[in-house]
Design a protein around this motif. Structure first.
Motif, PDB file in Angstrom:
ATOM      1  N   ALA A   1      18.262  70.480  49.699  1.00 17.51           N
ATOM      2  CA  ALA A   1      19.640  70.124  49.376  1.00 17.51           C
ATOM      3  C   ALA A   1      20.336  71.214  48.568  1.00 17.51           C
ATOM      4  CB  ALA A   1      19.676  68.803  48.607  1.00 17.51           C
ATOM      5  N   LEU A   2      19.568  71.997  47.807  1.00 20.18           N
ATOM      6  CA  LEU A   2      20.135  73.071  46.993  1.00 20.18           C
ATOM      7  C   LEU A   2      20.372  74.342  47.808  1.00 20.18           C
ATOM      8  CD1 LEU A   2      17.887  72.752  43.806  1.00 20.18           C
ATOM      9  CD2 LEU A   2      20.041  71.577  44.303  1.00 20.18           C
ATOM     10  N   CYS A   3      19.716  74.453  48.944  1.00 21.30           N
ATOM     11  CA  CYS A   3      19.756  75.687  49.727  1.00 21.30           C
ATOM     12  C   CYS A   3      20.685  75.629  50.928  1.00 21.30           C
ATOM     13  CB  CYS A   3      18.349  76.042  50.212  1.00 21.30           C
ATOM     14  SG  CYS A   3      17.164  76.336  48.885  1.00 21.30           S
ATOM     15  N   LEU A   4      21.167  74.461  51.270  1.00 23.65           N
ATOM     16  CA  LEU A   4      22.015  74.335  52.444  1.00 23.65           C
ATOM     17  C   LEU A   4      23.271  75.200  52.322  1.00 23.65           C
ATOM     18  CD1 LEU A   4      21.811  70.491  53.105  1.00 23.65           C
ATOM     19  CD2 LEU A   4      20.770  72.332  54.459  1.00 23.65           C
ATOM     20  N   PRO A   5      23.766  75.719  53.443  1.00 19.18           N
ATOM     21  CA  PRO A   5      24.953  76.578  53.379  1.00 19.18           C
ATOM     22  C   PRO A   5      26.184  75.817  52.909  1.00 19.18           C
ATOM     23  CG  PRO A   5      24.389  76.052  55.653  1.00 19.18           C
ATOM     24  CD  PRO A   5      23.236  75.581  54.817  1.00 19.18           C
ATOM     25  N   TYR A   6      26.868  76.427  51.976  1.00 18.35           N
ATOM     26  CA  TYR A   6      28.155  75.937  51.468  1.00 18.35           C
ATOM     27  C   TYR A   6      28.074  74.528  50.870  1.00 18.35           C
ATOM     28  CZ  TYR A   6      29.659  80.083  53.903  1.00 18.35           C
ATOM     29  OH  TYR A   6      29.784  81.386  54.326  1.00 18.35           O
ATOM     30  N   VAL A   7      26.916  74.177  50.303  1.00 21.66           N
ATOM     31  CA  VAL A   7      26.819  72.908  49.592  1.00 21.66           C
ATOM     32  C   VAL A   7      27.502  73.004  48.226  1.00 21.66           C
ATOM     33  CG1 VAL A   7      24.557  73.420  48.565  1.00 21.66           C
ATOM     34  CG2 VAL A   7      25.258  71.051  48.898  1.00 21.66           C
ATOM     35  N   PHE A   8      27.474  74.200  47.627  1.00 21.48           N
ATOM     36  CA  PHE A   8      28.177  74.464  46.372  1.00 21.48           C
ATOM     37  C   PHE A   8      29.410  75.317  46.660  1.00 21.48           C
ATOM     38  CE2 PHE A   8      23.661  74.105  44.969  1.00 21.48           C
ATOM     39  CZ  PHE A   8      23.811  73.000  44.144  1.00 21.48           C
ATOM     40  N   ASP A   9      30.496  75.021  45.967  1.00 20.60           N
ATOM     41  CA  ASP A   9      31.734  75.779  46.169  1.00 20.60           C
ATOM     42  C   ASP A   9      31.764  77.078  45.372  1.00 20.60           C
ATOM     43  OD1 ASP A   9      32.560  73.708  47.776  1.00 20.60           O
ATOM     44  OD2 ASP A   9      33.776  72.752  46.223  1.00 20.60           O
ATOM     45  N   SER A  10      31.013  77.115  44.292  1.00 26.49           N
ATOM     46  CA  SER A  10      31.062  78.271  43.390  1.00 26.49           C
ATOM     47  C   SER A  10      29.894  78.189  42.421  1.00 26.49           C
ATOM     48  CB  SER A  10      32.373  78.271  42.597  1.00 26.49           C
ATOM     49  OG  SER A  10      32.430  77.115  41.747  1.00 26.49           O
ATOM     50  N   VAL A  11      29.708  79.250  41.651  1.00 23.20           N
ATOM     51  CA  VAL A  11      28.685  79.230  40.602  1.00 23.20           C
ATOM     52  C   VAL A  11      28.998  78.140  39.587  1.00 23.20           C
ATOM     53  CG1 VAL A  11      27.700  80.534  38.665  1.00 23.20           C
ATOM     54  CG2 VAL A  11      28.012  81.643  40.892  1.00 23.20           C
ATOM     55  N   GLN A  12      30.266  77.995  39.253  1.00 21.06           N
ATOM     56  CA  GLN A  12      30.668  76.974  38.286  1.00 21.06           C
ATOM     57  C   GLN A  12      30.332  75.573  38.793  1.00 21.06           C
ATOM     58  OE1 GLN A  12      32.627  79.555  39.303  1.00 21.06           O
ATOM     59  NE2 GLN A  12      32.274  80.732  37.413  1.00 21.06           N
ATOM     60  N   HIS A  13      30.600  75.309  40.066  1.00 27.25           N
ATOM     61  CA  HIS A  13      30.247  74.021  40.659  1.00 27.25           C
ATOM     62  C   HIS A  13      28.742  73.807  40.618  1.00 27.25           C
ATOM     63  CE1 HIS A  13      29.836  71.538  44.625  1.00 27.25           C
ATOM     64  NE2 HIS A  13      29.675  70.765  43.563  1.00 27.25           N
ATOM     65  N   MET A  14      27.983  74.825  40.975  1.00 27.19           N
ATOM     66  CA  MET A  14      26.528  74.708  40.967  1.00 27.19           C
ATOM     67  C   MET A  14      26.015  74.350  39.575  1.00 27.19           C
ATOM     68  SD  MET A  14      23.669  77.637  41.783  1.00 27.19           S
ATOM     69  CE  MET A  14      24.586  78.764  40.749  1.00 27.19           C
ATOM     70  N   ARG A  15      26.476  75.068  38.580  1.00 28.17           N
ATOM     71  CA  ARG A  15      26.004  74.810  37.211  1.00 28.17           C
ATOM     72  C   ARG A  15      26.413  73.418  36.738  1.00 28.17           C
ATOM     73  NH1 ARG A  15      27.192  80.764  34.388  1.00 28.17           N
ATOM     74  NH2 ARG A  15      25.558  81.875  35.563  1.00 28.17           N
ATOM     75  N   HIS A  16      27.615  73.010  37.065  1.00 25.84           N
ATOM     76  CA  HIS A  16      28.088  71.684  36.669  1.00 25.84           C
ATOM     77  C   HIS A  16      27.220  70.601  37.305  1.00 25.84           C
ATOM     78  CE1 HIS A  16      30.778  68.529  35.393  1.00 25.84           C
ATOM     79  NE2 HIS A  16      31.072  68.194  36.641  1.00 25.84           N
ATOM     80  N   ALA A  17      26.893  70.773  38.580  1.00 20.74           N
ATOM     81  CA  ALA A  17      26.066  69.790  39.275  1.00 20.74           C
ATOM     82  C   ALA A  17      24.648  69.763  38.714  1.00 20.74           C
ATOM     83  CB  ALA A  17      26.037  70.097  40.773  1.00 20.74           C
ATOM     84  N   LEU A  18      24.070  70.937  38.496  1.00 15.87           N
ATOM     85  CA  LEU A  18      22.711  71.001  37.964  1.00 15.87           C
ATOM     86  C   LEU A  18      22.624  70.348  36.591  1.00 15.87           C
ATOM     87  CD1 LEU A  18      21.725  74.659  38.968  1.00 15.87           C
ATOM     88  CD2 LEU A  18      20.921  72.536  40.025  1.00 15.87           C
TER      89      LEU A  18
END
Length: 338
Positions: free
Chosen positions: A116-133
């Motif tokens: 789920a973390l590696c799928l293409p375009y699952v995160f919009d940006s680094v900021q989105h990724m960090r917020h989700a994590l």
């Protein structure tokens, strides 16, 4: 034994002989200069000494020393000194090493929730990724490691992954057609590259530079920091901002090691590992910008891409994996935090 490298066999054999006598960390106490009775944990990373994940684990060890008066410590082997990531995963599972930092793509087959973390375009940006994590996603993924002799300590991010090559700029997916590209040994990345029209070639990060120089491959995909630290920019002069994945890194500890610690020390290990995430991010943000400036100054051509075209081309792959209810549930949480 099939597929084991000579290095891995030697390491596994050496540790196997020692394990009945003492835990791995204790065996290294004298070598590290730690005091009598100190528990020294071995940690590995394939990245170079000043890489953000290496700096974070270095801080992790220093914090453990300070908080325990030297009773707990970490001895860090960077730059692939103890082998490749695939080898480190197995050695940690069997207790031959204690801690390892691994790219999540290398974990996809054994630990399906990491997909789920590696799928293409699952995160919009680094900021989105960090917020989700930081809002439950990391915790859910880390719990999934307990079934396979590992304990998840923390999730380190690793920026946006993009394509780079020796031939020409990539603007739309058809520009990838016919290119031979190195990918990590992950079904998701192999399928993505093939879906975009290129020829995926799984190989280790360490073999990628020579692969491009000898024309075995035409390029690869990775983050800017690794593009610079691996010196791939010296062979591949075209960097295209596809941002097709924000697949993070994961810090793991052997379950054998973890369960050998007292309950208070287990809590301390987890708390200190989680605190190292902010350290990693500070190093990442500063070093990524330095890396970008360095490769541009060296003559690399960087270009924007048709992001809508790439998202559309990658959608069938994402939809395929979202048929799994567990992955779909985590994906829904990630998207809700965009």
């Amino acid at each position: 034994m099939k597929g084991l490298t000579r290095r891995r066999l030697l390491l596994a054999g050496a540790w196997a002989c020692a394990l009945p006598l003492a835990a791995p960390g204790r065996l290294l106490a004298a070598a590290s200069g730690a005091g009598e009775g100190a528990r020294v944990l071995t940690a590995t990373d394939v990245h170079v000494s000043d890489y953000p994940t290496v700096e974070a684990v270095r801080w992790f060890g220093q914090a453990l020393r300070e908080r325990t008066g030297g009773r707990l410590d970490i001895r860090l082997y960077h730059s692939g000194q103890l082998g490749r990531e695939s080898e480190a995963i197995d050695m940690a599972r069997f207790g031959a090493i204690d801690i390892t930092r691994v790219y999540s793509g290398a974990l996809n087959n054994a630990f399906p929730l990491t997909r789920a973390l590696c799928l293409p375009y699952v995160f919009d940006s680094v900021q989105h990724m960090r917020h989700a994590l930081d809002n439950g996603v990391a915790d859910e993924v880390l719990r999934g490691f307990e079934s396979r002799d590992l304990v998840g300590l923390a999730v380190y991010d690793s920026g946006a992954r993009c394509f780079y090559n020796t031939k020409h700029p990539i603007v739309v997916p058809r520009d990838l057609h016919g290119l031979k590209l190195r990918v990590a040994s992950s079904d998701i990345f192999i399928q993505l590259v093939r879906l975009l029209g290129a020829n995926p070639t799984p190989m280790s990060l360490g073999d990628t530079f020579s692969g491009m120089e000898t024309h075995m491959i035409d390029g690869a995909e990775n983050n800017m920091r690794s593009f610079h630290s691996s010196r791939h920019f010296e062979a591949a002069r075209f960097w295209s901002e596809t941002g097709h994945s924000h697949a993070p890194d994961i810090l793991l500890v052997s379950r054998r090691t973890f369960e050998a610690l007292s309950p208070p020390d287990r809590r301390l290990l987890l708390e200190t590992a989680r605190a190292s995430v902010d350290v990693m991010r500070r190093h990442w943000d500063a070093s990524e910008e330095r890396a970008r400036q360095a490769v541009l100054a060296a003559g690399v051509q960087a270009n924007e891409v048709d992001m809508d075209a790439f998202r559309a081309a990658a959608r069938p792959l994402r939809e395929q994996y979202l048929r799994d209810p567990a992955i779909a549930g985590l994906h829904q949480r990630i998207r809700a935090l965009a």
